[in-house]
Scaffold this motif. Structure first.
Motif, PDB file in Angstrom:
ATOM      1  N   VAL A 142       0.732  -1.210  -0.036  1.00 34.95           N
ATOM      2  CA  VAL A 142       0.175   0.124   0.086  1.00 34.95           C
ATOM      3  C   VAL A 142       0.835   1.067  -0.162  1.00 34.95           C
ATOM      4  O   VAL A 142       0.592   2.317  -0.673  1.00 34.95           O
ATOM      5  N   GLY A 143       1.965   1.341   0.590  1.00 37.79           N
ATOM      6  CA  GLY A 143       2.793   2.499   0.688  1.00 37.79           C
ATOM      7  C   GLY A 143       3.303   2.894  -0.833  1.00 37.79           C
ATOM      8  O   GLY A 143       3.306   4.106  -1.209  1.00 37.79           O
ATOM      9  N   ALA A 144       3.780   1.788  -1.378  1.00 43.91           N
ATOM     10  CA  ALA A 144       4.290   2.156  -2.649  1.00 43.91           C
ATOM     11  C   ALA A 144       3.075   2.725  -3.937  1.00 43.91           C
ATOM     12  O   ALA A 144       3.255   3.533  -4.587  1.00 43.91           O
ATOM     13  N   MET A 145       1.843   1.912  -3.483  1.00 42.69           N
ATOM     14  CA  MET A 145       0.592   2.175  -4.266  1.00 42.69           C
ATOM     15  C   MET A 145       0.370   3.884  -4.109  1.00 42.69           C
ATOM     16  O   MET A 145       0.287   4.495  -5.040  1.00 42.69           O
ATOM     17  N   ALA A 146       0.614   4.482  -2.786  1.00 36.39           N
ATOM     18  CA  ALA A 146      -0.008   5.717  -2.659  1.00 36.39           C
ATOM     19  C   ALA A 146       1.156   6.523  -3.041  1.00 36.39           C
ATOM     20  O   ALA A 146       0.924   7.673  -3.504  1.00 36.39           O
ATOM     21  N   LEU A 147       2.497   6.074  -3.047  1.00 33.42           N
ATOM     22  CA  LEU A 147       3.593   7.236  -3.712  1.00 33.42           C
ATOM     23  C   LEU A 147       3.216   7.309  -5.230  1.00 33.42           C
ATOM     24  O   LEU A 147       3.574   8.252  -5.808  1.00 33.42           O
ATOM     25  N   ARG A 148       2.709   6.366  -5.885  1.00 34.60           N
ATOM     26  CA  ARG A 148       2.447   6.360  -7.281  1.00 34.60           C
ATOM     27  C   ARG A 148       0.865   6.830  -7.638  1.00 34.60           C
ATOM     28  O   ARG A 148       0.720   7.066  -8.602  1.00 34.60           O
ATOM     29  N   GLY A 149       0.252   7.334  -6.462  1.00 36.46           N
ATOM     30  CA  GLY A 149      -0.857   8.001  -6.840  1.00 36.46           C
ATOM     31  C   GLY A 149      -2.278   7.124  -6.939  1.00 36.46           C
ATOM     32  O   GLY A 149      -3.280   7.617  -7.366  1.00 36.46           O
ATOM     33  N   GLY A 150      -2.106   5.750  -6.710  1.00 35.49           N
ATOM     34  CA  GLY A 150      -3.351   4.921  -6.757  1.00 35.49           C
ATOM     35  C   GLY A 150      -3.109   3.456  -6.715  1.00 35.49           C
ATOM     36  O   GLY A 150      -2.054   3.081  -6.858  1.00 35.49           O
ATOM     37  N   GLY A 151      -4.074   2.799  -6.615  1.00 30.17           N
ATOM     38  CA  GLY A 151      -4.070   1.233  -6.582  1.00 30.17           C
ATOM     39  C   GLY A 151      -5.360   0.782  -6.068  1.00 30.17           C
ATOM     40  O   GLY A 151      -6.221   1.802  -5.709  1.00 30.17           O
ATOM     41  N   SER A 152      -5.577  -0.617  -6.194  1.00 32.12           N
ATOM     42  CA  SER A 152      -6.731  -1.149  -5.670  1.00 32.12           C
ATOM     43  C   SER A 152      -6.558  -2.474  -4.772  1.00 32.12           C
ATOM     44  O   SER A 152      -5.693  -3.316  -5.167  1.00 32.12           O
ATOM     45  N   ILE A 153      -7.032  -2.553  -3.643  1.00 36.06           N
ATOM     46  CA  ILE A 153      -7.022  -3.701  -2.850  1.00 36.06           C
ATOM     47  C   ILE A 153      -8.354  -4.109  -2.201  1.00 36.06           C
ATOM     48  O   ILE A 153      -9.217  -3.506  -1.986  1.00 36.06           O
ATOM     49  N   VAL A 154      -8.396  -5.398  -2.716  1.00 37.95           N
ATOM     50  CA  VAL A 154      -9.836  -6.299  -2.290  1.00 37.95           C
ATOM     51  C   VAL A 154      -9.601  -7.448  -1.511  1.00 37.95           C
ATOM     52  O   VAL A 154      -8.617  -8.208  -1.952  1.00 37.95           O
ATOM     53  N   THR A 155     -10.201  -7.291  -0.448  1.00 37.23           N
ATOM     54  CA  THR A 155     -10.146  -8.542   0.335  1.00 37.23           C
ATOM     55  C   THR A 155     -11.359  -9.411   0.305  1.00 37.23           C
ATOM     56  O   THR A 155     -12.451  -8.797   0.587  1.00 37.23           O
ATOM     57  N   VAL A 156     -11.280 -10.675  -0.112  1.00 37.36           N
ATOM     58  CA  VAL A 156     -12.198 -11.589  -0.144  1.00 37.36           C
ATOM     59  C   VAL A 156     -12.416 -12.041   1.398  1.00 37.36           C
ATOM     60  O   VAL A 156     -11.385 -12.774   1.717  1.00 37.36           O
ATOM     61  N   ALA A 157     -13.560 -11.802   1.872  1.00 38.94           N
ATOM     62  CA  ALA A 157     -13.761 -12.219   3.159  1.00 38.94           C
ATOM     63  C   ALA A 157     -14.806 -13.364   3.437  1.00 38.94           C
ATOM     64  O   ALA A 157     -14.750 -14.299   2.579  1.00 38.94           O
ATOM     65  N   SER A 158     -15.929 -13.079   3.766  1.00 44.50           N
ATOM     66  CA  SER A 158     -17.240 -14.002   4.019  1.00 44.50           C
ATOM     67  C   SER A 158     -18.214 -13.216   4.386  1.00 44.50           C
ATOM     68  O   SER A 158     -18.236 -12.397   5.368  1.00 44.50           O
ATOM     69  N   ASN A 159     -19.556 -13.812   4.121  1.00 44.24           N
ATOM     70  CA  ASN A 159     -20.565 -13.169   4.794  1.00 44.24           C
ATOM     71  C   ASN A 159     -20.764 -13.672   6.267  1.00 44.24           C
ATOM     72  O   ASN A 159     -21.498 -12.884   6.978  1.00 44.24           O
TER      73      ASN A 159
END
Length: 274
Positions: A142-159
């Motif tokens: 996430v730190g490097a994503m922020a420095l580049r100005g964007g990114g997407s993180i998706v966590t597959v959890a559960s209902n």
């Protein structure tokens, strides 16, 4: 907005995606789907042999309608519970493929037992993979994503993260923790253009789900509900396919979801009555 423009916004050409738990089930479907949408996918899992089989050129298995370019799936064996291994793998992926634009946390384990009968090892292992693993991978990118100005993180959890389940206290608690962690990261990094969301599947036809089916009537009880375990059925009347979950993940990774962050999307056929 034209249909062609919408299609273009669903594409992931030129992006680097890292998917955990990619050797089978939902993780495999996510890895293949992101690659078909044009991403170069670093597929990670403990199952090295299965990853190697997965890492064939997706184009050899068929191109999407319209002949768009497919990306490839690349195998990177990794244990999400090992912080050093995660950091080293992320560094290797960025060296060999490029900066990670997309992270999808899918790796998970399920230990079932009444809450008072869970062992310390059951609890620790469940949280090590389902929650601490999400922390390790997210922190690594996430730190490097922020420095580049964007990114997407998706966590597959559960209902199960949003509704109590009998005999699933460790699993449900670990998934609820990973959802809230993902949302908190989303809040902290929204100003840097990093979007963080969760997808919460219900019953999905995977090896993990089938391991819970101890008799021929088990699938029917999933659909109809089970009063003895205080469980509703599935209003849509079908058990999800891994592709149903992968399509939801792909949407959240794409520019079609560019104004969506800190959300938990339930993909469970209405089972939690949300």
């Amino acid at each position: 907005m034209s249909a062609a423009t919408l299609t273009g916004r669903s594409r992931l050409d030129g992006r680097i995606a890292l998917v955990t738990g990619a050797a089978r089930g939902i993780g495999e479907a996510v890895a293949r789907t992101l690659a078909r949408l044009g991403a170069e996918v670093a597929a990670t899992d403990l199952r090295a042999a299965t990853l190697t089989e997965l890492a064939d050129p997706v184009g050899a298995r068929g191109r999407p309608a319209g002949g768009e370019r497919s990306g490839r799936v690349h195998a990177y064996p990794m244990d999400v519970t090992d912080r050093t291994a995660v950091d080293a793998t992320v560094a290797r992926v960025e060296r060999e493929l490029g900066p990670v634009d997309i992270l999808v946390n899918v790796a998970g384990v399920l230990r079932t037992a009444p809450a008072a009968e869970l062992t310390d090892e059951d609890w620790a292992r469940t949280f090590a993979v389902n929650t601490t693993g999400v922390f390790h991978t997210t922190r690594a990118v996430v730190g490097a994503m922020a420095l580049r100005g964007g990114g997407s993180i998706v966590t597959v959890a559960s209902n199960a993260a949003g509704i109590p389940r009998t005999h699933m206290a460790a699993y449900a608690a670990s998934k609820a923790a990973s959802v809230m962690f993902t949302k908190c990261v989303g809040l902290e990094y929204a100003g840097s253009g990093v979007r963080c969301n969760a997808v919460c599947p219900g019953s999905t036809d995977t090896p993990m789900q089938r391991a819970l089916w101890t008799d021929p009537d088990a699938p029917r009880r999933v659909l109809d509900g089970d009063l003895a375990s205080y469980r509703t059925g599935i209003p849509l009347g079908r058990i999800a396919d891994p592709q149903d979950i992968a399509d939801s993940v792909a949407f959240l990774c794409s520019d079609q979801a560019r104004h969506i962050t800190m959300q938990d999307l339930y993909v469970d056929g209405g089972a939690t009555l949300r």
